[in-house]
Design a protein around this motif. Sequence first.
Motif, PDB file in Angstrom:
ATOM      1  N   PHE A  19       0.994  -1.328  -0.149  1.00  0.00           N
ATOM      2  CA  PHE A  19      -0.037  -0.087   0.016  1.00  0.00           C
ATOM      3  C   PHE A  19       1.039   1.119   0.055  1.00  0.00           C
ATOM      4  CE2 PHE A  19      -1.687   3.470   2.343  1.00  0.00           C
ATOM      5  CZ  PHE A  19      -3.057   3.863   1.350  1.00  0.00           C
ATOM      6  N   LEU A  20       1.887   1.129   1.123  1.00  0.00           N
ATOM      7  CA  LEU A  20       2.737   2.335   0.902  1.00  0.00           C
ATOM      8  C   LEU A  20       3.360   2.825  -0.690  1.00  0.00           C
ATOM      9  CD1 LEU A  20       4.718   1.883   4.389  1.00  0.00           C
ATOM     10  CD2 LEU A  20       2.855   3.660   3.651  1.00  0.00           C
ATOM     11  N   LEU A  21       3.695   1.690  -1.128  1.00  0.00           N
ATOM     12  CA  LEU A  21       4.419   1.976  -2.597  1.00  0.00           C
ATOM     13  C   LEU A  21       3.235   2.300  -3.572  1.00  0.00           C
ATOM     14  CD1 LEU A  21       6.825   1.793  -4.372  1.00  0.00           C
ATOM     15  CD2 LEU A  21       6.330  -0.863  -4.740  1.00  0.00           C
ATOM     16  N   GLU A  85      -1.294  -3.257  19.013  1.00  0.00           N
ATOM     17  CA  GLU A  85      -1.040  -3.694  17.510  1.00  0.00           C
ATOM     18  C   GLU A  85      -2.673  -4.258  16.905  1.00  0.00           C
ATOM     19  OE1 GLU A  85      -0.112  -8.037  15.425  1.00  0.00           O
ATOM     20  OE2 GLU A  85      -0.723  -7.795  17.384  1.00  0.00           O
ATOM     21  N   VAL A  86      -3.481  -4.689  17.576  1.00  0.00           N
ATOM     22  CA  VAL A  86      -4.917  -5.123  17.202  1.00  0.00           C
ATOM     23  C   VAL A  86      -5.482  -3.548  16.952  1.00  0.00           C
ATOM     24  CG1 VAL A  86      -7.156  -5.861  17.817  1.00  0.00           C
ATOM     25  CG2 VAL A  86      -5.022  -7.251  18.473  1.00  0.00           C
ATOM     26  N   ALA A  87      -5.242  -2.491  17.755  1.00  0.00           N
ATOM     27  CA  ALA A  87      -6.333  -1.252  17.459  1.00  0.00           C
ATOM     28  C   ALA A  87      -5.403  -0.940  16.309  1.00  0.00           C
ATOM     29  CB  ALA A  87      -5.912  -0.388  18.651  1.00  0.00           C
ATOM     30  N   ALA A  88      -4.183  -0.554  16.162  1.00  0.00           N
ATOM     31  CA  ALA A  88      -3.567  -0.096  14.876  1.00  0.00           C
ATOM     32  C   ALA A  88      -3.880  -0.983  13.355  1.00  0.00           C
ATOM     33  CB  ALA A  88      -2.061  -0.115  15.228  1.00  0.00           C
ATOM     34  N   VAL A 130       0.265   6.483   7.929  1.00  0.00           N
ATOM     35  CA  VAL A 130       0.524   6.569   9.174  1.00  0.00           C
ATOM     36  C   VAL A 130       0.073   5.285   9.895  1.00  0.00           C
ATOM     37  CG1 VAL A 130       0.004   7.941  11.228  1.00  0.00           C
ATOM     38  CG2 VAL A 130       0.522   9.156   9.149  1.00  0.00           C
ATOM     39  N   ALA A 131      -1.023   4.741  10.035  1.00  0.00           N
ATOM     40  CA  ALA A 131      -1.490   3.742  10.687  1.00  0.00           C
ATOM     41  C   ALA A 131      -0.764   2.527  10.312  1.00  0.00           C
ATOM     42  CB  ALA A 131      -2.837   3.523  10.411  1.00  0.00           C
ATOM     43  N   GLY A 132      -0.338   2.174   9.043  1.00  0.00           N
ATOM     44  CA  GLY A 132       0.319   0.910   8.932  1.00  0.00           C
ATOM     45  C   GLY A 132       1.815   0.731   9.391  1.00  0.00           C
ATOM     46  N   PRO A 133       2.599   1.603   9.172  1.00  0.00           N
ATOM     47  CA  PRO A 133       3.890   1.461   9.956  1.00  0.00           C
ATOM     48  C   PRO A 133       3.703   1.447  11.350  1.00  0.00           C
ATOM     49  CG  PRO A 133       4.138   2.912   8.212  1.00  0.00           C
ATOM     50  CD  PRO A 133       2.660   2.775   8.334  1.00  0.00           C
ATOM     51  N   TYR A 161      10.200  -4.122   9.595  1.00  0.00           N
ATOM     52  CA  TYR A 161      10.242  -2.982   8.264  1.00  0.00           C
ATOM     53  C   TYR A 161      10.746  -3.400   7.078  1.00  0.00           C
ATOM     54  CZ  TYR A 161       8.032   0.645  11.767  1.00  0.00           C
ATOM     55  OH  TYR A 161       7.150   1.398  12.403  1.00  0.00           O
ATOM     56  N   GLY A 162      11.996  -4.258   7.108  1.00  0.00           N
ATOM     57  CA  GLY A 162      12.558  -4.757   6.001  1.00  0.00           C
ATOM     58  C   GLY A 162      11.771  -5.642   5.155  1.00  0.00           C
TER      59      GLY A 162
END
Length: 196
Positions: A19-21, A85-88, A130-133, A161-162
């Motif tokens: 999604f970010l890409l 984690e669940v909330a994000a 913002v929410a994904g990372p 992240y990698g």
Amino acid sequence: REDPLVVFTLVSQLVVGAFLLLFLGEKLGLAALAPAAQPVLHATLLIALLGFETLALVLSTLHLGRPHRFYRAFNNLKYSPVSREVAAIAVFYNLLGGYTLFTALADVLGWLPAGWVESLAALCGWGAVVAGPAALYFMSRIYRIAARPFWNHWQVLTSFYGSMMALGALAVAVPYGWAAFVAGESVTGLMQVAGV
């Protein structure tokens, strides 16, 4: 018995990275990733990402001892990295769904006032950026357990992240690269960005 969590973790990293890409690609100068360049492929990939994340969330929920009580995961946001984690992930998932809706079905939503669809898509898109990372950060915090020194290391976050970047780039480069190849276009620019 932990395989559903492994699948959930890897699929979430793939979906966030892809999604970010897709969202930031055009803004970073890669015109091939603009929704207007390949509208059908862009919409199909967004829907597929939403489907993959849905499957991952179902697997994660079924992994619980009592899946029908999944809502209890939100009860301890202040102290529990699992709750965060669940909330994000829930916030990211819903924003991804909103972005997919307002991007893939923009023509169907033509009855909305002028500019609303684009504004809502941008709002959902930037929120998901913002929410994904953030979700992956909270995901990595689950593994930072002092009793497990080989996990309690900053490398857990960098590997998450990698994986996000590698799997996300692969998920976008394969279908977009294939579409460009079939159309007889150069895939060099896309592959360079995906490689980086």
